[in-house]
Design an enzyme around this catalytic site. Sequence first.
Site, mmCIF file in Angstrom:
data_model
loop_
_atom_site.group_PDB
_atom_site.id
_atom_site.type_symbol
_atom_site.label_atom_id
_atom_site.label_comp_id
_atom_site.label_asym_id
_atom_site.label_seq_id
_atom_site.Cartn_x
_atom_site.Cartn_y
_atom_site.Cartn_z
ATOM 1 N N LYS A 5 -50.062 30.819 -34.133
ATOM 2 C CA LYS A 5 -49.255 31.127 -32.815
ATOM 3 C C LYS A 5 -48.406 30.288 -32.266
ATOM 4 C CE LYS A 5 -50.525 31.805 -27.993
ATOM 5 N NZ LYS A 5 -51.546 31.716 -26.936
ATOM 6 N N LYS A 36 -48.915 35.537 -34.355
ATOM 7 C CA LYS A 36 -48.695 35.776 -32.975
ATOM 8 C C LYS A 36 -47.314 35.050 -32.336
ATOM 9 C CE LYS A 36 -50.016 35.598 -28.214
ATOM 10 N NZ LYS A 36 -50.950 35.059 -27.115
#
Length: 333
Positions: free
Chosen positions: A196, A256
Amino acid sequence: MDLIYRPRRLRRTASLRSMIQENTLSASDFIYPLFVHEGKDVQPIGAMPGINRWSLDSLLKEAERAWNLGIKCVVLFPKISESLKTEDGVECFNEKGLIPRAIRLLKKELPEMTVMTDVALDPYSSDGHDGIVSSEGVVLNDETIVNLCKQALVQAQSGADLIGPSDMMDGRVGAIREALDDEGFEHVGIISYTAKYSSAYYGPFREALDSAPKALNAKPIPKDKSTYQMNPANAREARIEAHLDEQEGADILMVKPGLAYMDIIYRLKQESDLPIAAYNVSGEYSMIKAAAAKSWIDEKAVVLETLLSFKRAGADLILTYHACDAAQWVRDV
Ligand code: PBG
């Protein structure tokens, strides 16, 4: 010309093209993010046209609509009232809190829908960070994990199927796995936000939850999440995160944001035999919606091309705000 190879031979007709198509989209590839709030009304989110904050009643209706379109999984995000936010975010493990109630409602009325949750403190933190911020302005790792484990446990007790740690603290996947197993939730899976990145593409989401980092008093608050989320310049580091998450017991690895990180999706797919998920985040959604609203692009074509690209890069699952539209379009094809 005297050519042996003519790749265009297999592009000549629609049936030939579909016979050799390498990747396809189906509604079961999608995970649909849903925002929930305490109110009775449905609140449109300004920066995400077509996406709303749902009341509990309307959340169920929206999940039913998604289910009827073939979507098998939703992920829930709460907009918590300011009065419930604290520095340590303890509302995150209140079993009577918004998310536990939403999970129980969905699992009661729509038991087959897979319910995924988000584990992090930011919706509950008065400082707007995913972890607890010390008086010196440091996001504390191990202290935060104590609360994240309690949060994950309450979600599992409420009926969640997949726990999604999005906080990027070190060691949280292993700690959550142990906390779940100790209480008899060995059947509950972990979909880890493995790679992330500290990204500007989360802007509209933070508006949706009103969860951006902010200083309320004299305490120094880090203005961004770069001491725990990854540096967008780094790719090798994603492999380290992936190895750790595998060792700690993650069931699915997530990358992400999605679009600007296709290379990371591809790398993790090469590295790991676990299913890979891509999060097509809020900023990616809003850019398409804004351009489509101006008729600068064909929304349906661009959305389907984008989602298919995630599959081509190696994603097995795609978290996307386009899920319902795309499920409908895929079905129409
Ligand atoms: C919070 C969280 C964020 C998103 C999902 N979980 C925001 C953040 O890390 O600041 C972003 C999702 C999106 O932009 O669509 N831990």
